[in-house]
Design an enzyme around this catalytic site. Sequence first.
Site, PDB file in Angstrom:
ATOM      1  N   ASP A 221       4.402   3.867 -37.650  1.00  0.00           N
ATOM      2  CA  ASP A 221       4.252   3.789 -39.105  1.00  0.00           C
ATOM      3  C   ASP A 221       4.995   4.972 -39.701  1.00  0.00           C
ATOM      4  O   ASP A 221       5.091   6.039 -39.072  1.00  0.00           O
ATOM      5  CB  ASP A 221       2.767   3.823 -39.485  1.00  0.00           C
ATOM      6  N   ASP A 223       4.147   6.852 -42.106  1.00  0.00           N
ATOM      7  CA  ASP A 223       3.302   7.933 -42.643  1.00  0.00           C
ATOM      8  C   ASP A 223       2.538   8.699 -41.575  1.00  0.00           C
ATOM      9  O   ASP A 223       1.612   9.443 -41.889  1.00  0.00           O
ATOM     10  CB  ASP A 223       2.329   7.350 -43.683  1.00  0.00           C
ATOM     11  N   TRP A 283      -2.087  -6.776 -44.799  1.00  0.00           N
ATOM     12  CA  TRP A 283      -2.602  -5.665 -44.002  1.00  0.00           C
ATOM     13  C   TRP A 283      -3.612  -6.140 -42.939  1.00  0.00           C
ATOM     14  O   TRP A 283      -4.493  -6.935 -43.216  1.00  0.00           O
ATOM     15  CB  TRP A 283      -3.283  -4.644 -44.922  1.00  0.00           C
ATOM     16  N   GLU A 286      -2.638  -7.310 -36.928  1.00  0.00           N
ATOM     17  CA  GLU A 286      -1.474  -7.479 -36.035  1.00  0.00           C
ATOM     18  C   GLU A 286      -1.536  -6.530 -34.835  1.00  0.00           C
ATOM     19  O   GLU A 286      -1.181  -6.904 -33.715  1.00  0.00           O
ATOM     20  CB  GLU A 286      -0.157  -7.311 -36.812  1.00  0.00           C
ATOM     21  N   ASP A 287      -2.062  -5.308 -35.046  1.00  0.00           N
ATOM     22  CA  ASP A 287      -2.172  -4.365 -33.928  1.00  0.00           C
ATOM     23  C   ASP A 287      -3.247  -4.814 -32.938  1.00  0.00           C
ATOM     24  O   ASP A 287      -3.109  -4.618 -31.730  1.00  0.00           O
ATOM     25  CB  ASP A 287      -2.416  -2.929 -34.427  1.00  0.00           C
ATOM     26  N   MET A 313      -1.859  11.758 -41.178  1.00  0.00           N
ATOM     27  CA  MET A 313      -1.343  10.646 -41.978  1.00  0.00           C
ATOM     28  C   MET A 313      -1.095  11.128 -43.406  1.00  0.00           C
ATOM     29  O   MET A 313      -1.909  11.883 -43.939  1.00  0.00           O
ATOM     30  CB  MET A 313      -2.363   9.516 -42.002  1.00  0.00           C
ATOM     31  N   HIS A 316      -1.943   8.033 -49.221  1.00  0.00           N
ATOM     32  CA  HIS A 316      -1.244   7.220 -50.239  1.00  0.00           C
ATOM     33  C   HIS A 316      -2.142   6.083 -50.690  1.00  0.00           C
ATOM     34  O   HIS A 316      -3.118   5.732 -50.009  1.00  0.00           O
ATOM     35  CB  HIS A 316       0.056   6.657 -49.662  1.00  0.00           C
ATOM     36  N   ARG A 318      -2.889   2.081 -51.522  1.00  0.00           N
ATOM     37  CA  ARG A 318      -2.460   0.866 -50.807  1.00  0.00           C
ATOM     38  C   ARG A 318      -1.205   0.293 -51.483  1.00  0.00           C
ATOM     39  O   ARG A 318      -1.096   0.281 -52.712  1.00  0.00           O
ATOM     40  CB  ARG A 318      -3.576  -0.179 -50.834  1.00  0.00           C
TER      41      ARG A 318
HETATM   42  C1  BGC Z   1      -7.574  -3.792 -38.446  1.00  0.00           C
HETATM   43  C2  BGC Z   1      -6.416  -3.050 -37.861  1.00  0.00           C
HETATM   44  C3  BGC Z   1      -6.445  -1.620 -38.333  1.00  0.00           C
HETATM   45  C4  BGC Z   1      -7.773  -0.994 -38.004  1.00  0.00           C
HETATM   46  C5  BGC Z   1      -7.868   0.433 -38.436  1.00  0.00           C
HETATM   47  C6  BGC Z   1      -8.863  -3.082 -38.134  1.00  0.00           C
HETATM   48  O1  BGC Z   1      -9.937  -3.743 -38.760  1.00  0.00           O
HETATM   49  O2  BGC Z   1      -7.621  -5.119 -37.955  1.00  0.00           O
HETATM   50  O3  BGC Z   1      -5.222  -3.674 -38.200  1.00  0.00           O
HETATM   51  O4  BGC Z   1      -5.415  -0.896 -37.728  1.00  0.00           O
HETATM   52  O5  BGC Z   1      -8.790  -1.740 -38.597  1.00  0.00           O
HETATM   53  O6  BGC Z   1      -7.704   0.579 -39.786  1.00  0.00           O
END
Ligand code: BGC
Length: 370
Positions: A221, A223, A283, A286-287, A313, A316, A318
């Site tokens: 990312d 940031d 948002w 995906e991770d 971090m 900022h 959203r």
């Molecule tokens: C989200 C992730 C995010 C994590 C931390 C989770 O609920 O699905 O994408 O990185 O929270 O913020």
Amino acid sequence: MPADSTVNFNVLHRTCKLVVLLCFLHISVTLIFYVRSLDIRFAFVQNQQSNTPADVRSTNLTTKVTLKDILTPKGPVTAAQQEEAKDEVQVKVEESPKKLEKCPETSPLLVGPLRVEFSSPVSLEQTRKENPNVEAGGRFRPGDCEALQKVALIIPFRNRDEHLKYWLYYLHPILQRQQLDYGVYVINQDGDEIFNRAKLLNVGYAEALKEYDYDCFVFSDVDLIPMDDRNTYKCFSQPRHLSVSMDKFGFRLPYNQYFGGVSSMSKQQYLKINGFPNNYWGWGGEDDDIYNRVASKGMSISRPDGTVGKCRMIRHDRDKQNEPNPQRFDRIAHTRETMHKDGINSLSYKVMKIEKEPLYTKITVDVGKP
Ligand code: BGC
């Protein structure tokens, strides 16, 4: 005058003439040699002055001319011959590049904990001046050893120029100290459709590989800044999670499966999971999907310890067009079924622009919409 003295006078006269002649001959020969030596010295000085600063180049040039002089008949050197001689010198230089030793497993240049703060602004100009060895497009390789990994740093991006300045300001010196052969790729989502982080990461992977034979990919990312340069931005035997203790989460993991922020994967690891999902718009999630992919392929997550893995971090609001994705929970629940058809094998996008900035390569892409 008696006859005797006439004979003596004639002998003396002839001897004197001979001596004068010999003297004249001697002076002439001396003069000729002197003039010739002047010629040689002049040519030598001229040769020295026309040499380039590179020592190797000048040595080769001198050797070449001398050899040519010996082996070919004397005579004026034509322009064509001079060009030919230059080419030969060039070839000689290229034939013998310096073979570097491999860099050590742990860089001796690391300093450990770093002070990271965002109160005073930084400029690209300042960062460029402070990193003279970073080449156009944000490319660097160590000058005194051969890097162990070729790393592409991929940053998903839209409208975060201020954050990018900090990222470049902090990361370039760290990555150089880590002795990596690296390139920085900022993947900028074109237009103002809803943001798609994972798809931009896939684009970064594909585009970076078109430029160089990278074997490792760090997905970061814009940031997030590491607070310790021992957190090496490279690949490991398992996919690596690098941003393990973020200030935002009180310097600890928010949950064990957390794989967001900054991570790294080798080319093989990335291909084993078919890259990242392309259909997470907005948002979140995906991770977690990427984590599920890694786990489903029997791989584990490697991490630095909590001290080395500290990072900050940049605070900022959203971003617009990056609202939490309401479909994320449903999608994460089905990663194992979807991952083989959604990933690097189904990626489609359109490159709008590629800009080689001094500190990074910016690739603007149209990734479509949901
Ligand atoms: C989200 C992730 C995010 C994590 C931390 C989770 O609920 O699905 O994408 O990185 O929270 O913020």
